[in-house]
Design a protein around this motif. Structure first.
Motif, PDB file in Angstrom:
ATOM      1  N   LYS A  64      49.896   0.677  27.848  1.00  0.00           N
ATOM      2  CA  LYS A  64      51.340   0.546  27.791  1.00  0.00           C
ATOM      3  C   LYS A  64      51.597   1.286  26.597  1.00  0.00           C
ATOM      4  N   ASN A  65      50.977   1.667  25.324  1.00  0.00           N
ATOM      5  CA  ASN A  65      50.833   2.679  24.826  1.00  0.00           C
ATOM      6  C   ASN A  65      50.686   4.496  25.396  1.00  0.00           C
ATOM      7  N   ASN A  66      49.460   4.572  26.300  1.00  0.00           N
ATOM      8  CA  ASN A  66      49.107   5.559  27.370  1.00  0.00           C
ATOM      9  C   ASN A  66      50.624   5.994  27.774  1.00  0.00           C
ATOM     10  N   ARG A  67      51.269   4.917  28.195  1.00  0.00           N
ATOM     11  CA  ARG A  67      52.223   5.713  28.776  1.00  0.00           C
ATOM     12  C   ARG A  67      53.558   6.044  27.917  1.00  0.00           C
ATOM     13  N   ALA A  68      53.460   5.564  26.213  1.00  0.00           N
ATOM     14  CA  ALA A  68      54.497   5.855  25.637  1.00  0.00           C
ATOM     15  C   ALA A  68      53.645   7.353  25.213  1.00  0.00           C
ATOM     16  N   ILE A  69      52.555   7.332  24.994  1.00  0.00           N
ATOM     17  CA  ILE A  69      51.608   8.781  24.263  1.00  0.00           C
ATOM     18  C   ILE A  69      52.163   9.328  25.829  1.00  0.00           C
ATOM     19  N   GLN A  70      52.777   9.018  27.056  1.00  0.00           N
ATOM     20  CA  GLN A  70      52.847  10.214  28.310  1.00  0.00           C
ATOM     21  C   GLN A  70      53.891  10.883  28.183  1.00  0.00           C
ATOM     22  N   GLU A  71      55.064   9.903  27.943  1.00  0.00           N
ATOM     23  CA  GLU A  71      56.146  10.005  28.431  1.00  0.00           C
ATOM     24  C   GLU A  71      56.518  10.880  26.489  1.00  0.00           C
ATOM     25  N   LEU A  72      55.991  10.548  25.235  1.00  0.00           N
ATOM     26  CA  LEU A  72      55.799  11.724  24.311  1.00  0.00           C
ATOM     27  C   LEU A  72      56.292  12.791  25.197  1.00  0.00           C
ATOM     28  N   LYS A  73      54.150  13.456  24.883  1.00  0.00           N
ATOM     29  CA  LYS A  73      53.910  14.412  25.604  1.00  0.00           C
ATOM     30  C   LYS A  73      54.650  15.165  26.452  1.00  0.00           C
ATOM     31  N   MET A  74      55.570  14.736  27.439  1.00  0.00           N
ATOM     32  CA  MET A  74      56.280  15.008  28.653  1.00  0.00           C
ATOM     33  C   MET A  74      57.646  15.753  27.375  1.00  0.00           C
ATOM     34  N   VAL A  75      57.894  14.853  26.489  1.00  0.00           N
ATOM     35  CA  VAL A  75      59.360  15.137  25.867  1.00  0.00           C
ATOM     36  C   VAL A  75      58.921  16.571  24.769  1.00  0.00           C
TER      37      VAL A  75
ATOM     38  N   GLU B 185      46.391   6.783  17.737  1.00  0.00           N
ATOM     39  CA  GLU B 185      45.165   5.886  16.875  1.00  0.00           C
ATOM     40  C   GLU B 185      45.059   4.403  17.785  1.00  0.00           C
ATOM     41  N   LYS B 186      45.615   4.108  18.007  1.00  0.00           N
ATOM     42  CA  LYS B 186      46.769   2.353  18.187  1.00  0.00           C
ATOM     43  C   LYS B 186      45.783   2.299  19.954  1.00  0.00           C
ATOM     44  N   SER B 187      46.317   3.614  20.744  1.00  0.00           N
ATOM     45  CA  SER B 187      45.785   3.662  21.849  1.00  0.00           C
ATOM     46  C   SER B 187      43.761   2.764  22.034  1.00  0.00           C
ATOM     47  N   GLN B 188      43.361   4.231  21.471  1.00  0.00           N
ATOM     48  CA  GLN B 188      41.904   4.426  20.851  1.00  0.00           C
ATOM     49  C   GLN B 188      41.347   3.327  20.374  1.00  0.00           C
ATOM     50  N   LYS B 189      41.678   2.313  19.612  1.00  0.00           N
ATOM     51  CA  LYS B 189      42.021   1.446  18.499  1.00  0.00           C
ATOM     52  C   LYS B 189      42.074   0.135  20.185  1.00  0.00           C
ATOM     53  N   SER B 190      42.654  -0.038  20.603  1.00  0.00           N
ATOM     54  CA  SER B 190      42.405  -0.846  21.348  1.00  0.00           C
ATOM     55  C   SER B 190      41.908  -0.740  22.091  1.00  0.00           C
ATOM     56  N   HIS B 191      41.509   0.699  23.148  1.00  0.00           N
ATOM     57  CA  HIS B 191      40.388   0.575  23.998  1.00  0.00           C
ATOM     58  C   HIS B 191      38.732   1.044  23.580  1.00  0.00           C
TER      59      HIS B 191
ATOM     60  N   ARG C 165      42.336  -8.511  28.958  1.00  0.00           N
ATOM     61  CA  ARG C 165      43.339  -8.412  29.583  1.00  0.00           C
ATOM     62  C   ARG C 165      44.833  -7.503  28.580  1.00  0.00           C
ATOM     63  N   GLU C 166      45.069  -8.537  27.436  1.00  0.00           N
ATOM     64  CA  GLU C 166      45.656  -8.511  26.700  1.00  0.00           C
ATOM     65  C   GLU C 166      45.925  -6.863  26.159  1.00  0.00           C
ATOM     66  N   LEU C 167      44.911  -6.596  25.599  1.00  0.00           N
ATOM     67  CA  LEU C 167      44.119  -5.131  24.691  1.00  0.00           C
ATOM     68  C   LEU C 167      44.525  -4.614  25.747  1.00  0.00           C
ATOM     69  N   LYS C 168      44.275  -4.591  27.337  1.00  0.00           N
ATOM     70  CA  LYS C 168      44.890  -3.668  28.159  1.00  0.00           C
ATOM     71  C   LYS C 168      45.578  -2.916  28.418  1.00  0.00           C
ATOM     72  N   ASP C 169      46.501  -4.535  28.928  1.00  0.00           N
ATOM     73  CA  ASP C 169      47.454  -4.357  29.117  1.00  0.00           C
ATOM     74  C   ASP C 169      48.320  -3.364  27.726  1.00  0.00           C
ATOM     75  N   LEU C 170      48.233  -3.186  26.111  1.00  0.00           N
ATOM     76  CA  LEU C 170      48.704  -2.893  25.207  1.00  0.00           C
ATOM     77  C   LEU C 170      48.020  -1.621  25.273  1.00  0.00           C
ATOM     78  N   ARG C 171      47.039  -1.713  25.606  1.00  0.00           N
ATOM     79  CA  ARG C 171      46.626   0.156  25.470  1.00  0.00           C
ATOM     80  C   ARG C 171      47.397   0.715  26.511  1.00  0.00           C
TER      81      ARG C 171
END
Length: 318
Positions: free
Chosen positions: A68-79, A192-198, A60-66
């Motif tokens: 969060k990273n995925n949201r940051a990735i999507q936001e950065l993709k949009m920017v 990389e962090k998201s993949q590692k967490s996943h 559950r903790e790693l899923k939350d972190l993943r």
């Protein structure tokens, strides 16, 4: 025949008691072994459930972190997508300005000469303004020179402004390209962090699921052992009850048998004493001297405690 039958009965009863004791002992041994196995299954089940719970908590903790990273990735993709679109637009503007500048057929040398042209214009204009005695023809000539220089400078100024605009656009493009380069590094790190967490949460989840499945298997074994122990305990109680009943019967039969044996012994002893007493009395009646041994006197006294009081010798003495 009755005695033989009774002895045979007791032997059968003793054999049954021995069998019941052996059965009781075997049942008790089985129950104890099963209780150990049950306790082992319960301990292993609890340990595996603890492992599963800890793994799922980390998942559950790693899923939350993943996430969060995925949201940051999507936001950065949009920017980055927005910056790329902006950069493409600026590049198109630069291309357009470059084409316009090229069509004006003005080179860098002419642009550098624009300063001297401005100086000449300023000088001629100053002369016209500060020379009161200047004739009309000379003023007209100077004015025409100023106008010619202004026309020449106008084309150069337009080209110069376009060059400045192109330079500014290129600077903006460089800034956007720098942002894209820097954000790509951030983007790669987040991916990389998201993949590692996943990967970690997948491994933890699979480990937790294996532990939970094994814990469920141990729990099933535990319940089976509990049910088996319950059945054996019921059987044990039944055997123990039968053993107590048969032991009680044996004790009672043994007591009765002992009493009967004692009665038979007492009767045989009485008969033997009576026989011996009769012989002694016969001896007394046939012997004038009437001398008895200590044992013969004891036998007579056993049969008749008042023997000494009623003996013929005592009567003669009286």
């Amino acid at each position: 025949m009755a005695k033989a039958f009774e002895v045979q009965d007791l032997r059968i009863l003793k054999d049954e008691i021995i069998q019941l004791r052996n059965q009781k002992s075997q049942l008790l041994s089985k129950i104890r072994n099963l209780e150990r196995e049950r306790n082992q299954s319960r301990a292993e089940r609890d340990e595996l459930n603890t492992i599963a719970s800890e793994n799922f908590a980390q998942v559950r903790e790693l899923k939350d972190l993943r996430d969060k990273n995925n949201r940051a990735i999507q936001e950065l993709k949009m920017v980055r997508r927005s910056v790329l679109e902006e950069m493409k637009g600026l590049i198109e503007k630069v291309k357009s300005l470059h084409a316009e500048i090229k069509s004006m057929d003005i080179d860098e040398k002419e642009i550098r000469q624009s300063k001297s042209i401005r100086k000449r214009i300023d000088k001629l204009d100053w002369k016209i303004q500060t020379t009161p005695s200047m004739g009309i023809a000379e003023e007209r000539m100077l004015t025409e020179q100023v106008n010619s220089l202004m026309e020449q400078l106008g084309g150069i100024s337009v080209s110069e402004e376009k060059l400045k605009a192109r330079k500014e656009l290129n600077r903006e493009i460089d800034n956007l390209r720098g942002f894209l380069d820097h954000s790509w590094k951030d983007f790669s790190e987040l991916v990389e962090k998201s993949q590692k967490s996943h990967q970690e949460l997948t491994e933890l989840y699979e480990g937790g699921k294996r532990a939970k499945d094994e814990a469920d298997r141990r729990h099933k074994e535990f319940l089976e052992k509990v049910e088996e122990i319950r059945g054996l305990r019921e059987e044990f109680r039944a055997v123990n009850k039968a053993l107590r009943e048969k032991s009680s019967i044996l004790r009672e039969q043994s007591r009765i048998r002992k009493e009967r044996v004692q009665i038979e012994r007492d009767r045989a002893t009485a008969e033997m004493l009576e026989e011996q007493s009769a012989k002694i009395r016969e001896k007394l009646s046939q012997t004038k001297k009437k001398t008895l041994s200590i044992e013969e006197m004891r036998i007579l006294m056993t049969q008749n405690p008042d023997f000494l009081e009623s003996s013929p010798d005592r009567e003669e003495e009286e």
